[in-house]
Design a protein around this motif. Structure first.
Motif, PDB file in Angstrom:
ATOM      1  N   ALA A  84      11.035  -4.407 -16.483  1.00  0.00           N
ATOM      2  CA  ALA A  84      10.135  -4.459 -15.317  1.00  0.00           C
ATOM      3  C   ALA A  84       8.800  -5.073 -15.734  1.00  0.00           C
ATOM      4  O   ALA A  84       7.798  -4.369 -15.882  1.00  0.00           O
ATOM      5  CB  ALA A  84       9.936  -3.064 -14.737  1.00  0.00           C
ATOM      6  N   PRO A  85       8.758  -6.384 -15.924  1.00  0.00           N
ATOM      7  CA  PRO A  85       7.539  -7.010 -16.451  1.00  0.00           C
ATOM      8  C   PRO A  85       6.333  -6.922 -15.531  1.00  0.00           C
ATOM      9  O   PRO A  85       5.200  -7.066 -16.004  1.00  0.00           O
ATOM     10  CB  PRO A  85       7.960  -8.472 -16.660  1.00  0.00           C
ATOM     11  N   THR A  86       6.524  -6.688 -14.235  1.00  0.00           N
ATOM     12  CA  THR A  86       5.362  -6.592 -13.333  1.00  0.00           C
ATOM     13  C   THR A  86       5.261  -5.201 -12.716  1.00  0.00           C
ATOM     14  O   THR A  86       4.764  -5.042 -11.600  1.00  0.00           O
ATOM     15  CB  THR A  86       5.429  -7.666 -12.221  1.00  0.00           C
ATOM     16  N   LEU A  87       5.678  -4.195 -13.459  1.00  0.00           N
ATOM     17  CA  LEU A  87       5.594  -2.806 -12.993  1.00  0.00           C
ATOM     18  C   LEU A  87       4.149  -2.468 -12.645  1.00  0.00           C
ATOM     19  O   LEU A  87       3.253  -2.567 -13.484  1.00  0.00           O
ATOM     20  CB  LEU A  87       6.118  -1.887 -14.101  1.00  0.00           C
ATOM     21  N   ASP A  88       3.902  -2.063 -11.390  1.00  0.00           N
ATOM     22  CA  ASP A  88       2.530  -1.858 -10.917  1.00  0.00           C
ATOM     23  C   ASP A  88       2.431  -0.657  -9.983  1.00  0.00           C
ATOM     24  O   ASP A  88       2.157  -0.798  -8.790  1.00  0.00           O
ATOM     25  CB  ASP A  88       2.017  -3.121 -10.212  1.00  0.00           C
ATOM     26  N   PRO A  89       2.615   0.548 -10.498  1.00  0.00           N
ATOM     27  CA  PRO A  89       2.520   1.732  -9.631  1.00  0.00           C
ATOM     28  C   PRO A  89       1.100   1.962  -9.137  1.00  0.00           C
ATOM     29  O   PRO A  89       0.131   1.462  -9.722  1.00  0.00           O
ATOM     30  CB  PRO A  89       2.968   2.869 -10.557  1.00  0.00           C
ATOM     31  N   SER A  90       0.992   2.718  -8.059  1.00  0.00           N
ATOM     32  CA  SER A  90      -0.341   3.133  -7.623  1.00  0.00           C
ATOM     33  C   SER A  90      -0.821   4.332  -8.445  1.00  0.00           C
ATOM     34  O   SER A  90      -2.027   4.517  -8.638  1.00  0.00           O
ATOM     35  CB  SER A  90      -0.340   3.471  -6.131  1.00  0.00           C
ATOM     36  N   VAL A  91       0.126   5.133  -8.940  1.00  0.00           N
ATOM     37  CA  VAL A  91      -0.180   6.206  -9.881  1.00  0.00           C
ATOM     38  C   VAL A  91       0.827   6.096 -11.019  1.00  0.00           C
ATOM     39  O   VAL A  91       2.040   6.114 -10.787  1.00  0.00           O
ATOM     40  CB  VAL A  91      -0.081   7.606  -9.242  1.00  0.00           C
ATOM     41  N   GLY A  92       0.327   5.947 -12.237  1.00  0.00           N
ATOM     42  CA  GLY A  92       1.200   5.868 -13.406  1.00  0.00           C
ATOM     43  C   GLY A  92       0.938   7.032 -14.325  1.00  0.00           C
ATOM     44  O   GLY A  92      -0.225   7.375 -14.580  1.00  0.00           O
ATOM     45  N   ILE A  93       2.007   7.674 -14.824  1.00  0.00           N
ATOM     46  CA  ILE A  93       1.874   8.826 -15.720  1.00  0.00           C
ATOM     47  C   ILE A  93       2.566   8.517 -17.040  1.00  0.00           C
ATOM     48  O   ILE A  93       3.753   8.191 -17.065  1.00  0.00           O
ATOM     49  CB  ILE A  93       2.482  10.099 -15.103  1.00  0.00           C
ATOM     50  N   THR A 106       0.817  -1.226   0.000  1.00  0.00           N
ATOM     51  CA  THR A 106       0.000   0.000   0.000  1.00  0.00           C
ATOM     52  C   THR A 106       0.844   1.267   0.000  1.00  0.00           C
ATOM     53  O   THR A 106       0.289   2.368  -0.020  1.00  0.00           O
ATOM     54  CB  THR A 106      -0.940   0.022   1.214  1.00  0.00           C
ATOM     55  N   VAL A 107       2.169   1.139   0.029  1.00  0.00           N
ATOM     56  CA  VAL A 107       3.020   2.332  -0.024  1.00  0.00           C
ATOM     57  C   VAL A 107       2.821   3.023  -1.374  1.00  0.00           C
ATOM     58  O   VAL A 107       2.936   2.384  -2.420  1.00  0.00           O
ATOM     59  CB  VAL A 107       4.505   1.951   0.164  1.00  0.00           C
ATOM     60  N   PRO A 108       2.497   4.325  -1.395  1.00  0.00           N
ATOM     61  CA  PRO A 108       2.278   5.016  -2.664  1.00  0.00           C
ATOM     62  C   PRO A 108       3.519   4.984  -3.553  1.00  0.00           C
ATOM     63  O   PRO A 108       4.637   5.248  -3.100  1.00  0.00           O
ATOM     64  CB  PRO A 108       1.947   6.449  -2.233  1.00  0.00           C
ATOM     65  N   PHE A 109       3.294   4.668  -4.812  1.00  0.00           N
ATOM     66  CA  PHE A 109       4.368   4.528  -5.787  1.00  0.00           C
ATOM     67  C   PHE A 109       3.915   5.208  -7.071  1.00  0.00           C
ATOM     68  O   PHE A 109       2.996   4.729  -7.747  1.00  0.00           O
ATOM     69  CB  PHE A 109       4.666   3.037  -5.988  1.00  0.00           C
ATOM     70  N   VAL A 110       4.540   6.331  -7.386  1.00  0.00           N
ATOM     71  CA  VAL A 110       4.230   7.086  -8.601  1.00  0.00           C
ATOM     72  C   VAL A 110       5.321   6.800  -9.625  1.00  0.00           C
ATOM     73  O   VAL A 110       6.496   7.046  -9.370  1.00  0.00           O
ATOM     74  CB  VAL A 110       4.163   8.599  -8.326  1.00  0.00           C
ATOM     75  N   ALA A 111       4.940   6.273 -10.781  1.00  0.00           N
ATOM     76  CA  ALA A 111       5.899   5.995 -11.853  1.00  0.00           C
ATOM     77  C   ALA A 111       5.568   6.887 -13.046  1.00  0.00           C
ATOM     78  O   ALA A 111       4.392   7.022 -13.420  1.00  0.00           O
ATOM     79  CB  ALA A 111       5.842   4.522 -12.251  1.00  0.00           C
ATOM     80  N   ILE A 112       6.594   7.477 -13.646  1.00  0.00           N
ATOM     81  CA  ILE A 112       6.401   8.510 -14.666  1.00  0.00           C
ATOM     82  C   ILE A 112       7.254   8.185 -15.884  1.00  0.00           C
ATOM     83  O   ILE A 112       8.454   7.926 -15.763  1.00  0.00           O
ATOM     84  CB  ILE A 112       6.795   9.893 -14.105  1.00  0.00           C
ATOM     85  N   ASP A 117       8.546   2.194   3.567  1.00  0.00           N
ATOM     86  CA  ASP A 117       7.902   2.569   4.823  1.00  0.00           C
ATOM     87  C   ASP A 117       6.553   3.179   4.490  1.00  0.00           C
ATOM     88  O   ASP A 117       6.424   3.923   3.509  1.00  0.00           O
ATOM     89  CB  ASP A 117       8.772   3.577   5.585  1.00  0.00           C
ATOM     90  N   ASP A 118       5.546   2.887   5.313  1.00  0.00           N
ATOM     91  CA  ASP A 118       4.206   3.392   5.053  1.00  0.00           C
ATOM     92  C   ASP A 118       4.128   4.909   5.061  1.00  0.00           C
ATOM     93  O   ASP A 118       3.192   5.487   4.495  1.00  0.00           O
ATOM     94  CB  ASP A 118       3.214   2.826   6.085  1.00  0.00           C
ATOM     95  N   GLY A 119       5.086   5.574   5.663  1.00  0.00           N
ATOM     96  CA  GLY A 119       5.074   7.033   5.713  1.00  0.00           C
ATOM     97  C   GLY A 119       5.734   7.690   4.524  1.00  0.00           C
ATOM     98  O   GLY A 119       5.857   8.923   4.488  1.00  0.00           O
ATOM     99  N   ARG A 120       6.166   6.904   3.542  1.00  0.00           N
ATOM    100  CA  ARG A 120       6.901   7.452   2.409  1.00  0.00           C
ATOM    101  C   ARG A 120       6.102   7.301   1.107  1.00  0.00           C
ATOM    102  O   ARG A 120       5.261   6.420   0.975  1.00  0.00           O
ATOM    103  CB  ARG A 120       8.258   6.766   2.253  1.00  0.00           C
ATOM    104  N   VAL A 121       6.419   8.184   0.159  1.00  0.00           N
ATOM    105  CA  VAL A 121       5.906   8.093  -1.205  1.00  0.00           C
ATOM    106  C   VAL A 121       7.120   7.988  -2.121  1.00  0.00           C
ATOM    107  O   VAL A 121       8.102   8.722  -1.959  1.00  0.00           O
ATOM    108  CB  VAL A 121       5.076   9.337  -1.589  1.00  0.00           C
ATOM    109  N   TYR A 122       7.056   7.081  -3.088  1.00  0.00           N
ATOM    110  CA  TYR A 122       8.168   6.884  -4.023  1.00  0.00           C
ATOM    111  C   TYR A 122       7.764   7.427  -5.394  1.00  0.00           C
ATOM    112  O   TYR A 122       6.759   6.989  -5.969  1.00  0.00           O
ATOM    113  CB  TYR A 122       8.551   5.403  -4.098  1.00  0.00           C
ATOM    114  N   VAL A 123       8.519   8.412  -5.881  1.00  0.00           N
ATOM    115  CA  VAL A 123       8.245   9.048  -7.169  1.00  0.00           C
ATOM    116  C   VAL A 123       9.410   8.704  -8.089  1.00  0.00           C
ATOM    117  O   VAL A 123      10.538   9.155  -7.878  1.00  0.00           O
ATOM    118  CB  VAL A 123       8.099  10.573  -7.018  1.00  0.00           C
TER     119      VAL A 123
END
Length: 469
Positions: free
Chosen positions: A177-186, A113-119, A160-166
């Motif tokens: 990255a065959p299973t790339l699965d961001p929570s937000v994808g741009i 559930t850690v936010p992961f933004v991939a761009i 860590d649950d308190g972090r966001v990865y951009v």
């Protein structure tokens, strides 16, 4: 560092011992994996060995004992031909992955559930990544920024649950990255690029699309729809049932974000409301930056930021070095470092932003020269030409734009600063936007931009920019 525990007790090979390769090896070792590293560059092997990473020529190892090959993104996977290490892996039935994939597997294992933004996108990835990170940090979040923008993803702080990865993702990284699965994808845009590594534009576009196609079920796919490739990708996302946010800087949308004048609008259910203003934010000049800003705003909204927090973050965004970087003012003259503009298309984005330009251009020329920039010539008060391209550029400008072959950046800055100050224009701009590579005079565009900044700040009476000016 982000230790990778999902391969604990298993043996992996790593090829490519540059920054991301060393970070991957260290992260895997920290997580309990057995690692063997190698590189075609002997110095890189020595460096890795001295850092405590086991090394061996992968042509001589037993591939049947390996669980995966972690390939550096700069190493060819498919085109123009697979690197020998990738060919050996495939022959042995060993999967080939990269550091982004390692992160994705560890995140699913430990902190899904850690936010992961991939761009991703052909253009604007770095600015959008930096701006998204800035919006989050200015709103009080611990936003970790890495990937293609400079810091290897596994060198970031632990999950860590308190972090966001951009994370900025190049097409090379997505391919690994065959299973790339961001929570937000741009997905910003797709134009012809890197065909030497992907073979066709269709394949390149398909690789880019995978980033948004893999967005988690409860996540958000953000797609710029101003080119045909991305518009088609957005339609596929919608048919697949993804939570989709379309973005346009060319036209109003019935649903999504679009830019109207200097305002980012949010449309839904037949009505629209203003979300943020980007006018008078120097670091976000130009239509290309309007798209970057709108997509970053979309990510911020998806992560729960308020409209007020987003607006405050936009206003304080300093921009990226060498990308429309406002270096300072001397009187009325603004000095802008756009050293990243290594081709005519990139320079066009900068030339479109100003009216009275004292243009520093040149370097190692690219195919096509500056013929495509003719529509911007009326904006250029004088051009100061440097490097190998100077004679050719002079011929293209002859009779159309006043110019001088300055030869060096030092001389160009001296002349441009003097003549811009005395030209009588209300808002003159000395713009380094070379439309060329730097390799004739500088190691890379960063060194060229650093030198420009150094020269400008040494001018008498210069007032450096602290943020947007």
């Amino acid at each position: 560092m982000i230790p990778i525990s999902v391969f604990a007790g298993r043996k992996l090979a790593i090829f490519g011992l540059g920054g991301s390769g060393l970070a991957s090896a260290s992260a895997l070792l920290a997580g309990g994996a057995d690692v063997i590293g190698w590189d075609d560059n002997a110095d890189s092997v020595i460096k890795a060995t001295s850092a405590g990473i086991p090394t061996a020529d992968l042509r001589e190892v037993d591939w049947s004992r390996l669980s995966a090959l972690v390939l550096a993104p700069g190493v060819p996977l498919t085109h123009p031909a697979p690197h020998w290490s990738a060919a050996l892996a495939r022959a042995a039935g060993v999967e080939v992955i990269g550091d982004i994939e390692l992160f994705c597997r560890e995140r699913r294992h430990l902190a899904p559930t850690v936010p992961f933004v991939a761009i991703t996108g052909t253009n604007g990835k770095s600015t959008t990544t930096a701006l998204t990170t800035h919006l989050l940090r200015s709103a009080g979040h611990d936003a970790q920024m890495g990937g293609n923008i400079g810091t290897a993803i596994l060198s970031l702080e632990p999950l860590d649950d308190g972090r966001v990865y951009v994370i900025e993702c190049s097409s090379y990284q997505i391919d690994l990255a065959p299973t790339l699965d961001p929570s937000v994808g741009i997905l910003l845009n797709v134009t012809e690029d890197h065909l030497d590594r992907h073979g066709t534009l269709q394949h390149y576009a398909a690789v880019k699309e995978r980033l948004v196609a893999g967005v988690q079920a409860d996540g958000t796919a953000i797609v710029g729809v101003d080119d045909e490739w991305c518009a088609a990708a957005a339609d596929r996302m919608q048919r697949a049932g993804k939570r989709l946010l379309r973005v346009s800087v060319r036209r109003p949308l019935p649903d999504g974000l679009y830019v109207e004048g200097e305002t980012i609008m949010q449309a839904a259910g037949g009505s629209a409301r203003p979300i943020a203003r980007i006018g008078n934010i120097g670091s976000l000049r130009g239509v290309h930056n309007a798209q970057n800003a709108a997509c970053a705003v979309g990510a911020a909204l998806a992560l729960g930021l308020s409209v007020d927090a987003i607006q405050q973050g936009l206003r304080s965004f300093p921009g990226l070095a060498h990308r429309m970087e406002q270096v300072g003012h001397k009187g009325r003259v603004l000095f802008v470092n756009d050293s990243k503009a290594t081709n005519a298309d990139s320079a066009a984005q900068a030339l479109a932003c100003f009216a009275d330009i004292f243009w520093i251009a040149g370097g190692k020329p690219k195919t096509g020269g500056i013929a495509s920039l003719a529509s911007f010539f009326p904006r250029i008060r004088k051009a100061y030409l440097i490097g190998e391209a100077a004679p050719g550029f002079a011929a293209e400008l002859d009779g159309r734009v006043p110019h001088v072959i300055a030869g060096t950046l030092e001389r160009a800055v001296e002349l441009a600063a003097h003549e811009a100050d005395r030209g009588g224009f209300e808002e003159p701009v000395v713009l380094l936007s070379p439309a060329c590579a730097s390799f004739d005079q500088y190691r890379n565009f960063e060194v060229r931009g650093d030198r420009f900044r150094e020269l400008v700040r040494a001018l008498p009476g210069m007032v450096p920019m602290s943020s947007n000016g």
